[in-house]
Design a protein around this motif. Sequence first.
Motif, short mmCIF file in Angstrom:
data_model
loop_
_atom_site.label_atom_id
_atom_site.label_comp_id
_atom_site.label_asym_id
_atom_site.label_seq_id
_atom_site.Cartn_x
_atom_site.Cartn_y
_atom_site.Cartn_z
N GLY A 154 37.37 41.69 42.95
CA GLY A 154 37.06 40.35 42.49
C GLY A 154 37.26 40.11 41.00
N LYS A 155 37.77 41.11 40.25
CA LYS A 155 38.02 40.95 38.82
C LYS A 155 39.47 41.28 38.52
CE LYS A 155 35.11 43.57 36.57
NZ LYS A 155 34.04 44.26 35.84
N PRO A 156 40.10 40.56 37.59
CA PRO A 156 41.48 40.89 37.23
C PRO A 156 41.53 42.25 36.53
CG PRO A 156 40.66 39.17 35.79
CD PRO A 156 39.60 39.43 36.82
N VAL A 157 42.63 42.97 36.72
CA VAL A 157 42.77 44.32 36.19
C VAL A 157 42.56 44.37 34.67
CG1 VAL A 157 45.28 44.30 35.90
CG2 VAL A 157 44.11 46.44 36.42
N GLU A 158 42.93 43.30 33.96
CA GLU A 158 42.75 43.34 32.50
C GLU A 158 41.28 43.44 32.09
OE1 GLU A 158 43.60 38.96 33.52
OE2 GLU A 158 44.45 40.88 34.07
N GLU A 159 40.38 42.94 32.92
CA GLU A 159 38.95 43.11 32.62
C GLU A 159 38.54 44.56 32.78
OE1 GLU A 159 35.99 40.50 34.23
OE2 GLU A 159 37.37 38.80 34.16
N TRP A 160 39.02 45.23 33.82
CA TRP A 160 38.71 46.64 34.03
C TRP A 160 39.25 47.51 32.90
CZ3 TRP A 160 35.24 47.82 37.60
CH2 TRP A 160 35.09 46.98 38.71
N LEU A 161 40.42 47.14 32.38
CA LEU A 161 41.08 47.96 31.37
C LEU A 161 40.81 47.51 29.94
CD1 LEU A 161 44.59 48.26 33.06
CD2 LEU A 161 42.71 49.92 33.10
N ALA A 162 40.04 46.44 29.76
CA ALA A 162 39.81 45.85 28.43
C ALA A 162 41.15 45.54 27.76
CB ALA A 162 38.95 46.77 27.56
N ALA A 163 42.05 44.96 28.54
CA ALA A 163 43.40 44.64 28.06
C ALA A 163 43.49 43.18 27.65
CB ALA A 163 44.41 44.91 29.18
N PRO A 175 53.11 31.56 33.46
CA PRO A 175 53.51 32.96 33.41
C PRO A 175 52.34 33.92 33.25
CG PRO A 175 54.23 31.81 31.44
CD PRO A 175 53.70 30.77 32.39
N SER A 176 51.22 33.47 32.69
CA SER A 176 50.08 34.37 32.52
C SER A 176 49.43 34.74 33.84
CB SER A 176 49.04 33.74 31.60
OG SER A 176 48.45 32.61 32.20
N GLU A 177 49.78 34.03 34.92
CA GLU A 177 49.26 34.35 36.26
C GLU A 177 50.23 35.17 37.10
OE1 GLU A 177 46.21 33.66 37.64
OE2 GLU A 177 45.63 33.02 35.65
N SER A 178 51.47 35.34 36.63
CA SER A 178 52.43 36.09 37.42
C SER A 178 52.04 37.57 37.45
CB SER A 178 53.84 35.94 36.84
OG SER A 178 53.96 36.62 35.62
N SER A 179 52.22 38.18 38.56
CA SER A 179 51.93 39.61 38.74
C SER A 179 50.49 39.98 38.44
CB SER A 179 52.87 40.46 37.88
OG SER A 179 54.20 40.18 38.17
N ARG A 180 49.57 39.06 38.56
CA ARG A 180 48.16 39.35 38.31
C ARG A 180 47.61 40.20 39.44
NH1 ARG A 180 43.71 35.22 36.01
NH2 ARG A 180 43.43 36.65 34.30
N ILE A 181 46.87 41.23 39.09
CA ILE A 181 46.28 42.16 40.06
C ILE A 181 44.77 42.02 40.02
CG2 ILE A 181 45.98 44.59 40.66
CD1 ILE A 181 48.73 45.06 39.30
#
Length: 51
Positions: free
Chosen positions: A16-25, A6-12
Amino acid sequence: MIRENPSESSRIWIAGKPVEEWLAASVGSSRCCSVRGGTPCRTMEVEGAVF
């Protein structure tokens, strides 16, 4: 795939980087709605708000 990981579902991905890295989420999971049969779904927490 959602049931298996489930941690990979709806990953954006952006540049080349997942959105959580951009948002510090942080990534977590919660129980999905009845349409998904209550399986875990991916969540992200940004500055105290969970999406």
